[in-house]
Design a protein around this motif. Structure first.
Motif, PDB file in Angstrom:
ATOM      1  N   ALA A  27      27.675 -60.314  83.574  1.00  0.00           N
ATOM      2  CA  ALA A  27      26.767 -60.934  82.595  1.00  0.00           C
ATOM      3  C   ALA A  27      26.731 -62.450  82.790  1.00  0.00           C
ATOM      4  O   ALA A  27      25.667 -63.077  82.736  1.00  0.00           O
ATOM      5  CB  ALA A  27      27.208 -60.573  81.175  1.00  0.00           C
ATOM      6  N   LYS A  28      27.891 -63.023  83.045  1.00  0.00           N
ATOM      7  CA  LYS A  28      27.943 -64.475  83.312  1.00  0.00           C
ATOM      8  C   LYS A  28      27.085 -64.805  84.536  1.00  0.00           C
ATOM      9  O   LYS A  28      26.305 -65.763  84.516  1.00  0.00           O
ATOM     10  CB  LYS A  28      29.394 -64.901  83.541  1.00  0.00           C
ATOM     11  N   GLY A  29      27.233 -63.985  85.581  1.00  0.00           N
ATOM     12  CA  GLY A  29      26.439 -64.215  86.796  1.00  0.00           C
ATOM     13  C   GLY A  29      24.946 -64.154  86.518  1.00  0.00           C
ATOM     14  O   GLY A  29      24.186 -65.020  86.984  1.00  0.00           O
ATOM     15  N   LEU A  30      24.525 -63.160  85.771  1.00  0.00           N
ATOM     16  CA  LEU A  30      23.091 -63.005  85.484  1.00  0.00           C
ATOM     17  C   LEU A  30      22.567 -64.162  84.635  1.00  0.00           C
ATOM     18  O   LEU A  30      21.475 -64.690  84.881  1.00  0.00           O
ATOM     19  CB  LEU A  30      22.840 -61.671  84.759  1.00  0.00           C
ATOM     20  N   ILE A  31      23.345 -64.547  83.636  1.00  0.00           N
ATOM     21  CA  ILE A  31      22.881 -65.597  82.725  1.00  0.00           C
ATOM     22  C   ILE A  31      22.934 -66.974  83.394  1.00  0.00           C
ATOM     23  O   ILE A  31      21.972 -67.745  83.331  1.00  0.00           O
ATOM     24  CB  ILE A  31      23.699 -65.575  81.410  1.00  0.00           C
ATOM     25  N   GLU A  32      24.015 -67.250  84.079  1.00  0.00           N
ATOM     26  CA  GLU A  32      24.188 -68.611  84.599  1.00  0.00           C
ATOM     27  C   GLU A  32      23.391 -68.866  85.880  1.00  0.00           C
ATOM     28  O   GLU A  32      23.314 -69.983  86.353  1.00  0.00           O
ATOM     29  CB  GLU A  32      25.691 -68.931  84.697  1.00  0.00           C
ATOM     30  N   THR A  33      22.777 -67.787  86.430  1.00  0.00           N
ATOM     31  CA  THR A  33      21.825 -67.995  87.526  1.00  0.00           C
ATOM     32  C   THR A  33      20.386 -67.845  87.019  1.00  0.00           C
ATOM     33  O   THR A  33      19.449 -67.723  87.815  1.00  0.00           O
ATOM     34  CB  THR A  33      22.058 -66.990  88.680  1.00  0.00           C
ATOM     35  N   GLY A  34      20.219 -67.793  85.706  1.00  0.00           N
ATOM     36  CA  GLY A  34      18.875 -67.783  85.122  1.00  0.00           C
ATOM     37  C   GLY A  34      18.154 -66.441  85.204  1.00  0.00           C
ATOM     38  O   GLY A  34      16.948 -66.368  84.998  1.00  0.00           O
ATOM     39  N   GLN A  35      18.887 -65.356  85.465  1.00  0.00           N
ATOM     40  CA  GLN A  35      18.216 -64.053  85.592  1.00  0.00           C
ATOM     41  C   GLN A  35      18.076 -63.318  84.268  1.00  0.00           C
ATOM     42  O   GLN A  35      17.311 -62.362  84.162  1.00  0.00           O
ATOM     43  CB  GLN A  35      18.993 -63.155  86.559  1.00  0.00           C
ATOM     44  N   ALA A  36      18.868 -63.672  83.267  1.00  0.00           N
ATOM     45  CA  ALA A  36      18.809 -62.980  81.975  1.00  0.00           C
ATOM     46  C   ALA A  36      19.279 -63.926  80.882  1.00  0.00           C
ATOM     47  O   ALA A  36      19.974 -64.922  81.163  1.00  0.00           O
ATOM     48  CB  ALA A  36      19.688 -61.728  82.016  1.00  0.00           C
ATOM     49  N   LYS A  37      18.890 -63.609  79.642  1.00  0.00           N
ATOM     50  CA  LYS A  37      19.294 -64.460  78.509  1.00  0.00           C
ATOM     51  C   LYS A  37      20.033 -63.687  77.422  1.00  0.00           C
ATOM     52  O   LYS A  37      20.865 -64.238  76.714  1.00  0.00           O
ATOM     53  CB  LYS A  37      18.059 -65.110  77.878  1.00  0.00           C
ATOM     54  N   ASN A  38      19.682 -62.400  77.268  1.00  0.00           N
ATOM     55  CA  ASN A  38      20.253 -61.592  76.176  1.00  0.00           C
ATOM     56  C   ASN A  38      20.667 -60.234  76.745  1.00  0.00           C
ATOM     57  O   ASN A  38      19.834 -59.338  76.898  1.00  0.00           O
ATOM     58  CB  ASN A  38      19.218 -61.378  75.073  1.00  0.00           C
ATOM     59  N   ILE A  39      21.957 -60.109  77.019  1.00  0.00           N
ATOM     60  CA  ILE A  39      22.439 -58.914  77.727  1.00  0.00           C
ATOM     61  C   ILE A  39      23.228 -58.012  76.788  1.00  0.00           C
ATOM     62  O   ILE A  39      24.117 -58.477  76.063  1.00  0.00           O
ATOM     63  CB  ILE A  39      23.339 -59.323  78.915  1.00  0.00           C
ATOM     64  N   LEU A  40      22.866 -56.724  76.810  1.00  0.00           N
ATOM     65  CA  LEU A  40      23.681 -55.726  76.099  1.00  0.00           C
ATOM     66  C   LEU A  40      24.680 -55.164  77.107  1.00  0.00           C
ATOM     67  O   LEU A  40      24.282 -54.482  78.056  1.00  0.00           O
ATOM     68  CB  LEU A  40      22.805 -54.577  75.610  1.00  0.00           C
ATOM     69  N   LEU A  41      25.944 -55.478  76.902  1.00  0.00           N
ATOM     70  CA  LEU A  41      27.011 -54.933  77.750  1.00  0.00           C
ATOM     71  C   LEU A  41      27.605 -53.745  76.988  1.00  0.00           C
ATOM     72  O   LEU A  41      28.199 -53.918  75.922  1.00  0.00           O
ATOM     73  CB  LEU A  41      28.064 -56.018  77.997  1.00  0.00           C
ATOM     74  N   VAL A  42      27.386 -52.552  77.528  1.00  0.00           N
ATOM     75  CA  VAL A  42      27.783 -51.335  76.814  1.00  0.00           C
ATOM     76  C   VAL A  42      28.896 -50.643  77.598  1.00  0.00           C
ATOM     77  O   VAL A  42      28.792 -50.470  78.815  1.00  0.00           O
ATOM     78  CB  VAL A  42      26.578 -50.379  76.651  1.00  0.00           C
ATOM     79  N   THR A  43      29.937 -50.263  76.886  1.00  0.00           N
ATOM     80  CA  THR A  43      31.021 -49.475  77.490  1.00  0.00           C
ATOM     81  C   THR A  43      31.081 -48.161  76.723  1.00  0.00           C
ATOM     82  O   THR A  43      31.042 -48.167  75.482  1.00  0.00           O
ATOM     83  CB  THR A  43      32.362 -50.223  77.360  1.00  0.00           C
ATOM     84  N   ALA A  44      31.149 -47.033  77.409  1.00  0.00           N
ATOM     85  CA  ALA A  44      31.125 -45.743  76.693  1.00  0.00           C
ATOM     86  C   ALA A  44      31.852 -44.699  77.525  1.00  0.00           C
ATOM     87  O   ALA A  44      31.556 -44.523  78.704  1.00  0.00           O
ATOM     88  CB  ALA A  44      29.685 -45.308  76.451  1.00  0.00           C
ATOM     89  N   GLU A  45      32.780 -44.024  76.905  1.00  0.00           N
ATOM     90  CA  GLU A  45      33.574 -43.057  77.664  1.00  0.00           C
ATOM     91  C   GLU A  45      33.944 -41.843  76.828  1.00  0.00           C
ATOM     92  O   GLU A  45      34.271 -41.975  75.648  1.00  0.00           O
ATOM     93  CB  GLU A  45      34.849 -43.767  78.144  1.00  0.00           C
ATOM     94  N   THR A  46      33.873 -40.685  77.461  1.00  0.00           N
ATOM     95  CA  THR A  46      34.306 -39.435  76.812  1.00  0.00           C
ATOM     96  C   THR A  46      35.255 -38.701  77.768  1.00  0.00           C
ATOM     97  O   THR A  46      34.928 -37.629  78.266  1.00  0.00           O
ATOM     98  CB  THR A  46      33.096 -38.537  76.472  1.00  0.00           C
ATOM     99  N   TYR A  47      36.416 -39.284  77.996  1.00  0.00           N
ATOM    100  CA  TYR A  47      37.403 -38.631  78.875  1.00  0.00           C
ATOM    101  C   TYR A  47      37.794 -37.255  78.316  1.00  0.00           C
ATOM    102  O   TYR A  47      38.264 -36.408  79.068  1.00  0.00           O
ATOM    103  CB  TYR A  47      38.661 -39.501  78.996  1.00  0.00           C
ATOM    104  N   SER A  48      37.638 -37.060  77.002  1.00  0.00           N
ATOM    105  CA  SER A  48      38.058 -35.765  76.413  1.00  0.00           C
ATOM    106  C   SER A  48      37.369 -34.601  77.114  1.00  0.00           C
ATOM    107  O   SER A  48      37.911 -33.508  77.188  1.00  0.00           O
ATOM    108  CB  SER A  48      37.760 -35.728  74.914  1.00  0.00           C
ATOM    109  N   LYS A  49      36.174 -34.849  77.646  1.00  0.00           N
ATOM    110  CA  LYS A  49      35.445 -33.763  78.323  1.00  0.00           C
ATOM    111  C   LYS A  49      36.135 -33.357  79.627  1.00  0.00           C
ATOM    112  O   LYS A  49      35.875 -32.295  80.172  1.00  0.00           O
ATOM    113  CB  LYS A  49      34.004 -34.176  78.605  1.00  0.00           C
TER     114      LYS A  49
END
Ligand code: COA
Length: 338
Positions: A126-148
């Motif tokens: 996200a830092k790379g995308l923002i600080e090189t001007g490629q994005a301004k508002n990033i949703l960083l999503v983490t999601a895991e269902t190891y139980s499966k």
């Protein structure tokens, strides 16, 4: 004008169904409630329903964040999803989420397959995308269902892991830097120690044929289609690599006394107590937020940060060192200025 990446909001989502130590002790009478709690520090884990996927948790975490008013939905220009339990081999679950969340079609979206180091990796990207001007508002999503992936007869992993998702908003701001000093490490020689051996292209699951079950020396039963963890090997790796990574974050311009909080991957009590002692960190600055949810893989650091915000422990101006480590082996660390 320079743009700097900054975390501006975090929300998380746990599934409704829970798994308590009482239930585990009933299934594994050789481990009682006190033993499980004193070793792991975990009281309860949340487990998805059979028809619930990581993307469902991710969707609900993102909806919480977007409905809080912190950002306009239409302004999200990138969504990245860290998961090892995607809805499909293809397409990327992030694309499905873009549509479900009604985000702009000018939004970038991709999945990345990373485990317990995944949140720090996501911040770095996200830092790379923002600080090189490629994005301004990033949703960083983490999601895991190891139980499966966990065999119900395997106490070595069933006691530790819980399902969860977290949504973190990373936005461009003009002062900074707010996230910095990224360090990464990889040792694929450890891949075999935390793995679901079959189901991918190397060893496809055989249609209409249940894989053989086997029972290990500790009495845990699983098949090669289930999650396998060599806990002691992962412990040894972490005790060697994580102190090295941790100290590499510091130098004469950034010293230990400048840190207010340490947000390590919330693996379990045994692991975190051991690392904290090895690195000699003060207990009151070392976040421990796993009792209510277990090891939630890539969501463990954002959940720990959010819990610390809710408790008033993490407030504006604080400096946090985040460290993620595990499956891969993969590890990463950075500094987060709040
Ligand atoms: C899994 C882990 C907690 C096991 O601890 P360990 O000390 O290596 O375990 P051992 O198999 O040597 O057993 C030592 C004792 O702990 C007990 N124990 C092990 N796992 C336990 C658990 N989950 N709950 C309760 N007791 C446990 C054993 O029964 C044994 O008890 P005893 O001394 O009364 O016989 C530890 O190896 C670990 O934290 N590994 C890393 C796991 C991890 O973080 N994985 C995710 C990747 S981030």
């Amino acid at each position: 004008m320079n743009q700097f990446a900054r975390i501006t909001a975090i929300e998380y989502e746990l599934p409704e169904k829970t798994l308590s130590n009482d239930e585990l002790a009933r299934d594994f009478p050789e481990w009682n409630v006190e033993k499980i709690f004193s070793k792991t520090g975990i009281n309860v884990r949340h487990i998805v329903a059979a028809d619930e996927c990581a993307s469902d948790l991710a969707f609900r975490a993102c909806e919480k964040l977007l409905n809080s008013g912190v950002v306009e939905r239409s302004d999200i220009d990138f969504i990245m999803l860290c998961t090892q339990s995607p809805d499909y081999f293809l397409p990327a679950t992030a694309c499905i989420l873009q549509d479900r969340l009604k985000l702009s079609t000018q939004c970038g979206a991709f999945d990345y397959n990373q485990g317990c180091s995944g949140f720090i990796y996501g911040l770095g990207l996200a830092k790379g995308l923002i600080e090189t001007g490629q994005a301004k508002n990033i949703l960083l999503v983490t999601a895991e269902t190891y139980s499966k992936y966990i065999n119900p007869a395997d106490k070595s992993v069933r006691t530790l892991f819980g399902d969860a998702a977290a949504a973190t908003l990373v936005q461009a701001t003009e002062d900074g830097p707010y996230i910095d000093r990224f360090r990464y490490g990889t040792d694929g020689a450890g891949a075999k120690n935390l793995i679901v051996p079959i189901g991918g292209s190397r060893h496809p699951s055989t249609l209409n044929q249940e894989p053989d079950l086997y029972t290990d020396d500790s009495g845990n039963t699983r098949s090669d289609a289930d999650l396998y963890m060599n806990g002691s090997e992962i412990f040894e790796f972490s005790m060697t690599r994580i102190p090295q990574l941790f100290f590499s974050i510091f130098d004469q311009d950034f010293t230990l006394d400048q840190v207010d909080l340490f947000a390590f991957h919330q693996a379990n009590k045994f692991m975190l107590d051991s690392l904290r002692r090895r690195i000699k960190l003060p207990v009151d600055k070392f976040i421990a937020e796993f009792e209510h949810c277990g090891n939630t893989v890539s969501s463990s650091i954002p959940i720990a940060l959010k819990k610390s915000l809710e408790k008033g422990v993490l407030v504006e101006g604080k400096t946090v060192v985040g460290v993620g480590f595990g499956v891969g082996y993969s590890w990463a660390g950075c500094v987060i200025k709040w």
